[in-house]
Design an enzyme around this catalytic site. Sequence first.
Site, PDB file in Angstrom:
ATOM      1  N   LYS A  98      39.606  48.807  41.538  1.00  0.00           N
ATOM      2  CA  LYS A  98      38.149  48.666  41.602  1.00  0.00           C
ATOM      3  C   LYS A  98      37.422  49.860  40.981  1.00  0.00           C
ATOM      4  O   LYS A  98      36.351  49.707  40.420  1.00  0.00           O
ATOM      5  CB  LYS A  98      37.694  48.476  43.060  1.00  0.00           C
TER       6      LYS A  98
ATOM      7  N   LYS B 188      45.972  37.332  40.326  1.00  0.00           N
ATOM      8  CA  LYS B 188      45.573  36.551  41.506  1.00  0.00           C
ATOM      9  C   LYS B 188      44.259  35.808  41.226  1.00  0.00           C
ATOM     10  O   LYS B 188      43.452  36.267  40.403  1.00  0.00           O
ATOM     11  CB  LYS B 188      45.457  37.444  42.743  1.00  0.00           C
TER      12      LYS B 188
ATOM     13  N   LYS C 122      37.341  35.781  42.928  1.00  0.00           N
ATOM     14  CA  LYS C 122      35.976  35.302  42.722  1.00  0.00           C
ATOM     15  C   LYS C 122      35.314  36.010  41.540  1.00  0.00           C
ATOM     16  O   LYS C 122      34.422  35.480  40.905  1.00  0.00           O
ATOM     17  CB  LYS C 122      35.110  35.413  43.981  1.00  0.00           C
TER      18      LYS C 122
HETATM   19  P1  TYM Z   1      38.186  40.060  50.872  1.00  0.00           P
HETATM   20  O1  TYM Z   1      36.912  39.414  51.128  1.00  0.00           O
HETATM   21  O2  TYM Z   1      38.335  40.809  49.597  1.00  0.00           O
HETATM   22  O3  TYM Z   1      39.356  39.022  50.921  1.00  0.00           O
HETATM   23  C1  TYM Z   1      39.413  38.098  51.961  1.00  0.00           C
HETATM   24  C2  TYM Z   1      40.815  37.607  52.197  1.00  0.00           C
HETATM   25  O4  TYM Z   1      41.214  36.701  51.159  1.00  0.00           O
HETATM   26  C3  TYM Z   1      42.496  37.062  50.719  1.00  0.00           C
HETATM   27  N1  TYM Z   1      42.625  36.684  49.307  1.00  0.00           N
HETATM   28  C4  TYM Z   1      43.655  35.998  48.811  1.00  0.00           C
HETATM   29  N2  TYM Z   1      44.766  35.504  49.397  1.00  0.00           N
HETATM   30  C5  TYM Z   1      45.626  34.831  48.613  1.00  0.00           C
HETATM   31  N3  TYM Z   1      45.429  34.621  47.282  1.00  0.00           N
HETATM   32  C6  TYM Z   1      44.333  35.093  46.661  1.00  0.00           C
HETATM   33  N4  TYM Z   1      44.145  34.869  45.377  1.00  0.00           N
HETATM   34  C7  TYM Z   1      43.382  35.822  47.434  1.00  0.00           C
HETATM   35  N5  TYM Z   1      42.192  36.414  47.147  1.00  0.00           N
HETATM   36  C8  TYM Z   1      41.755  36.937  48.308  1.00  0.00           C
HETATM   37  C9  TYM Z   1      42.590  38.574  50.921  1.00  0.00           C
HETATM   38  O5  TYM Z   1      43.922  38.994  50.981  1.00  0.00           O
HETATM   39  C10 TYM Z   1      41.877  38.719  52.235  1.00  0.00           C
HETATM   40  O6  TYM Z   1      42.747  38.444  53.317  1.00  0.00           O
HETATM   41  N6  TYM Z   1      39.475  44.016  53.111  1.00  0.00           N
HETATM   42  C11 TYM Z   1      39.398  42.640  53.550  1.00  0.00           C
HETATM   43  C12 TYM Z   1      38.211  42.430  54.460  1.00  0.00           C
HETATM   44  C13 TYM Z   1      38.321  43.214  55.713  1.00  0.00           C
HETATM   45  C14 TYM Z   1      39.273  43.033  56.744  1.00  0.00           C
HETATM   46  C15 TYM Z   1      39.016  44.039  57.702  1.00  0.00           C
HETATM   47  C16 TYM Z   1      40.287  42.107  56.934  1.00  0.00           C
HETATM   48  C17 TYM Z   1      37.576  44.278  56.070  1.00  0.00           C
HETATM   49  N7  TYM Z   1      37.979  44.749  57.258  1.00  0.00           N
HETATM   50  C18 TYM Z   1      39.798  44.142  58.861  1.00  0.00           C
HETATM   51  C19 TYM Z   1      41.051  42.223  58.106  1.00  0.00           C
HETATM   52  C20 TYM Z   1      40.807  43.223  59.025  1.00  0.00           C
HETATM   53  C21 TYM Z   1      39.348  41.784  52.291  1.00  0.00           C
HETATM   54  O7  TYM Z   1      40.178  41.861  51.466  1.00  0.00           O
HETATM   55  O8  TYM Z   1      38.385  40.972  52.116  1.00  0.00           O
END
Ligand code: TYM
Length: 336
Positions: free
Chosen positions: A115, A203, A206
């Site tokens: 990022k 992967k 969005k």
């Molecule tokens: P975020 O919003 O970036 O992603 C949300 C979740 O979606 C999963 N994900 C995927 N899984 C499989 N294939 C993909 N192509 C794919 N794209 C996204 C991510 O692995 C994630 O599980 N940092 C976290 C948000 C967060 C969080 C936390 C989660 C903040 N605090 C505490 C758990 C516990 C996140 O990645 O969000």
Amino acid sequence: MQTILTGIRSNSILTLGNYLGALLPMVRLANKHSKDSNINIFVPDLHSIISEVDGDLKENTIRTLKYYIAAGLEINDNVHIYRQSYVPAHSELCWILNCVATMGETSRMIQYKEKSKGSDSCNVGIFDYPILMAADILLYDATYIPLGEDQFQHIELTRNIATRFNNKFGGIFTIPAKTLDQVKFMGQEEGVRIRDLQNPEKKMSKSTLAENSKIMLDDEPEKAMKKIMSATTDSEGKIKFDMFNQPGISNLLQIEALVNDRPLQDVIGEWAGETHYGDLKKKVASSVFNMLTDFQRKMAEIKDEEVLSLLEKGEKYANETANAKLLEVQKAFHLR
Ligand code: TYM
């Protein structure tokens, strides 16, 4: 009572990757364990502001919470739904953990490297992101954190910070389960990473600009079908699960298994020896079509009020639980 906790940022409409990697596994675990576990589902809205938000963050947050209900989340008294920024203890503990975590371990996070793109002008929030995530988890003594594979490194960091803290101050934090045990608990053989349909080495994300690369949860089901039909495959000519040499075909098998809640090995076995990629694409396209049709119909039925009343209850629980844990940490540092 053990706690299962997860969060998904609501910067925009979610992708099929978010849905299959994190949201649906959480809903399935919640429905299985909510009689004897706390199920904490929150929207990390403070994590959202490290980058651009499409639309209004408050409204996106309500939509993200509706996704869980549309995906079949059954609500009972052990299911807690809240917004991160409504529970100030998250930011407070983040600061304290900043003083426990090291620059070295935090700089090694792949997501930070991706990022920030190595630029010094990226915001500090991008760097500090996993420490706030550790606070989100440790405040509630969560053991299991259903996530996609791209987030596993953050769980390992959380475990390291919590262990270091506990070694110094006694067992204040519950150490989350190891990545391998997290995967097993989710009933998966390995972490889920849904691939970009056009470029399956990457992967599904969005932020990818190419429309055909990703399926969004608000895509017209017909349009989603066409995206699957035009997915990049390979020239091997046999249907086999091999993420390294055949990532496109393997991705389709993975999607087919997850959408239908079937073990991946069963789906792989069913298609073993087949050679017509078009047949597999048609089957996956029809599974995704059915899933989206049903999901979007349910989404349309959920009222904002339903979510708002869950938030009111959930945020009361979250503040009480998080403040109690924060106080223990503050006492350890002689702040209280
Ligand atoms: P975020 O919003 O970036 O992603 C949300 C979740 O979606 C999963 N994900 C995927 N899984 C499989 N294939 C993909 N192509 C794919 N794209 C996204 C991510 O692995 C994630 O599980 N940092 C976290 C948000 C967060 C969080 C936390 C989660 C903040 N605090 C505490 C758990 C516990 C996140 O990645 O969000």
